[in-house]
Scaffold this active site. Structure first.
Site, short mmCIF file in Angstrom:
data_model
loop_
_atom_site.label_atom_id
_atom_site.label_comp_id
_atom_site.label_asym_id
_atom_site.label_seq_id
_atom_site.Cartn_x
_atom_site.Cartn_y
_atom_site.Cartn_z
N ASN A 15 36.94 -23.73 27.31
CA ASN A 15 37.26 -24.79 28.31
C ASN A 15 36.73 -26.21 27.59
OD1 ASN A 15 37.95 -23.51 30.88
ND2 ASN A 15 36.34 -22.19 30.48
N LEU A 91 21.03 -21.28 35.59
CA LEU A 91 20.97 -22.12 36.50
C LEU A 91 20.21 -23.61 36.35
CD1 LEU A 91 21.32 -21.76 39.80
CD2 LEU A 91 18.77 -21.41 39.90
N ASN A 106 31.29 -27.29 38.10
CA ASN A 106 31.49 -25.77 37.44
C ASN A 106 32.58 -25.20 37.57
OD1 ASN A 106 30.36 -23.64 36.01
ND2 ASN A 106 29.89 -22.57 37.85
N HIS A 108 34.44 -21.27 37.85
CA HIS A 108 34.07 -19.86 37.96
C HIS A 108 35.20 -18.65 37.75
CE1 HIS A 108 31.24 -16.51 38.92
NE2 HIS A 108 32.54 -15.91 39.60
N ASP A 149 26.77 -20.67 42.13
CA ASP A 149 28.36 -20.36 42.49
C ASP A 149 28.45 -20.77 44.27
OD1 ASP A 149 28.96 -19.62 39.88
OD2 ASP A 149 28.58 -17.63 40.25
C1 GRF Z 1 34.81 -18.56 31.15
O1 GRF Z 1 35.49 -17.64 32.01
C2 GRF Z 1 34.05 -19.56 32.07
O2 GRF Z 1 34.54 -19.56 33.57
C3 GRF Z 1 32.60 -18.45 32.16
O3 GRF Z 1 32.73 -18.25 30.91
C4 GRF Z 1 33.92 -18.05 30.11
C5 GRF Z 1 34.13 -18.58 28.76
O4 GRF Z 1 34.12 -19.90 28.58
N1 GRF Z 1 31.86 -18.92 32.90
P1 GRF Z 1 34.31 -20.66 27.27
O5 GRF Z 1 35.52 -20.14 26.31
O6 GRF Z 1 32.96 -20.64 26.67
O7 GRF Z 1 34.64 -22.03 27.74
#
Ligand code: GRF
Length: 234
Positions: A15, A91, A106, A108, A149
């Site tokens: 991400n 958290l 965030n 989710h 969340d």
């Molecule tokens: C993603 O699905 C995110 O929503 C979750 O962790 C997963 C991996 O994210 N909370 P990334 O590849 O480290 O960005």
């Protein structure tokens, strides 16, 4: 004035990568710059991605790693004005959430408030979705408050669940949508187009460039009926 963004990530940082690439594509139109990447894990792939781009990066102190600087100190040192959680598994302490109220978001990998809360992270979310037998899951971007969340939702996007799915195939389909939705949310909040106040009153309309194309116009009801009948074998 561009927002100074910190991305907090515990894992691979896909991400983070999508956010960096989106902001880069926007060029001068971008609402902010990622100036810091922070992780609770010194071996997080996200920290490596930051280092490769010459972005400041650091692990923060945890009970297991007391030698690292505290999270609040790092955010202050880099004069961060927007905190973006991207696959961050902890958290965020209440004092930081309080300090950054309306400036901490965030993503989710499910449609909150379902399949969220304590213990609902990573593959567990997708296992729970499959176990429950729901046919639609999705992505939720939301402001963060001091519970897991539960902050105000900024936007959601649906993703279908297929009978053939396992947690891995479903996670991949959801993640692909995260990579498209979340960078746009980050930019909208960084640019001030979406604020906590706007999200509270306008909901989905808060983000103009993430149009909910799944919303049917009234004259499309006949097409909807066609699809329902096809699906139900009527
Ligand atoms: C993603 O699905 C995110 O929503 C979750 O962790 C997963 C991996 O994210 N909370 P990334 O590849 O480290 O960005």
């Amino acid at each position: 004035m561009k927002s100074r963004i910190a991305v907090l990530a515990s894992g691979g940082g896909s991400n983070l990568q999508a956010i960096l690439e989106h902001l880069e594509r926007l060029g001068e139109r971008r609402g902010g710059d990622v100036v810091l990447v922070v992780s609770d894990r010194a071996d997080a792939g996200a920290l490596e991605r930051a280092a490769r781009r010459d972005i400041a990066q650091s692990a923060h102190a945890t009970s297991k790693n007391t030698a690292a600087p505290p999270l609040g100190e790092l955010l202050a040192e880099h004069t961060v004005d927007l905190v973006v959680l991207a696959g961050y598994m902890r958290l965020v302490p209440a004092d930081i959430v309080g300090l950054y109220a309306g400036r901490i978001i965030n993503v989710h990998p499910a449609l909150l408030p379902s399949f969220g809360g304590t213990g609902m992270y990573g593959q567990r979310v997708h296992h729970a979705v499959i176990e429950a037998g729901v046919r639609v899951t999705g992505v939720t971007a939301h402001f963060v408050d001091d519970s897991y969340d539960r902050g105000r939702i900024i936007t959601q996007w649906p993703v279908p669940v297929f009978a053939s799915d396992d947690a891995g195939t479903l996670a991949a389909r959801v993640l692909r949508v995260e990579h498209l939705v979340y960078p746009r949310v980050v930019d909208a909040v960084a640019a001030g187009r979406t604020t906590l106040e706007v999200a509270e009153t306008a909901g989905l309309d808060a983000i103009v460039d993430v149009r909910p194309s799944f919303t049917l116009l009234p004259h499309e009801d006949s097409r909807l009926v066609e699809n329902i009948e096809l699906a139900l074998g009527c």
